[in-house]
Design an enzyme around this catalytic site. Structure first.
Site, PDB file in Angstrom:
ATOM      1  CG  HIS A  22      -2.346   0.259   0.953  1.00  0.00           C
ATOM      2  ND1 HIS A  22      -2.914   0.262  -0.303  1.00  0.00           N
ATOM      3  CD2 HIS A  22      -3.372   0.541   1.805  1.00  0.00           C
ATOM      4  CE1 HIS A  22      -4.210   0.523  -0.208  1.00  0.00           C
ATOM      5  NE2 HIS A  22      -4.511   0.700   1.044  1.00  0.00           N
ATOM      6  CG  ASN A 122     -11.431   2.457   0.736  1.00  0.00           C
ATOM      7  OD1 ASN A 122     -12.428   2.554   0.019  1.00  0.00           O
ATOM      8  ND2 ASN A 122     -11.241   1.433   1.542  1.00  0.00           N
TER       9      ASN A 122
END
EC number: 3.1.1.29
Length: 198
Positions: A22, A122
């Site tokens: 990430h 997100n």
């Protein structure tokens, strides 16, 4: 509007996330800062920023002014800091580039996209909502899909495999090259170069 570019590398704060999939966006920012000898400082908008000149423009002049920015918030709420940075540095959405991990791009590949949906990411969703605009450029750094039935939410928070780690320097350099190409030659030229068959 300023003629500067804002290049945001997405990731999560804290040492435990530093080398996870990430956080590949922030790894790319670190590479860009290293190339330009930029040093990050805490900014009041909730980010670490480094103001640099990126690359060399046609004719040999210094490349464009670029603010490299890594939000210090968690990725899922990075929209507030990004919107604050865009306002502070007077950067239009046309000059905003977000570098992020992408499950839907195979590991080792880099793809560019402007606008459109967030594909379940997100961090991008938070940015689009806070800006009220989706028409910013994205440098999508391929991390691939998790093997088997592994939950993608867990997969992105894990470190790269030992095999992937060997290729990481090349992936990070390619993504940094894509950012340079985009801010110096424009989105279409960069997209053509990085989407061309090998």
């Amino acid at each position: 509007m300023s003629d500067a570019w804002l290049v945001v590398g997405l990731g999560n704060p804290g040492a435990e996330y530093e080398r996870t999939r990430h956080n590949v966006g922030q790894m790319v920012l670190d590479e860009l800062a290293s190339r330009t000898r930029g040093s990050f400082k805490r900014h009041r908008t909730g980010a670490r920023t480094a103001e640099v000149r990126l690359g060399v423009a046609p004719g040999g002049a210094p490349g464009p002014r670029v603010v490299l920015a890594a939000p210090t918030s968690y990725m899922n709420v990075s929209g507030g800091p990004v919107a604050g940075l865009a306002k502070y540095f007077d950067v239009d959405v046309e000059h905003l580039v977000v570098v992020h991990d992408e499950l839907d791009v195979p590991f080792g590949s880099v793809r560019l996209k402007r606008g459109g949906g967030e594909g379940g990411h997100n961090g991008l969703r938070s940015i689009s909502k806070s800006l009220g605009d989706k028409d910013y450029a994205r440098v999508r750094v391929g991390i691939g899909r998790p093997p088997g039935r592994q939950d993608p939410a867990d997969f992105v928070l894990k470190e790269f495999s030992s095999t992937e780690k060997k290729d990481m320097p090349f992936l990070v350099m390619d993504a940094a090259d894509a950012v340079e190409e985009l801010v110096i030659k424009g989105f279409e030229a960069a997209q053509q170069k990085f989407h061309a068959p090998a």
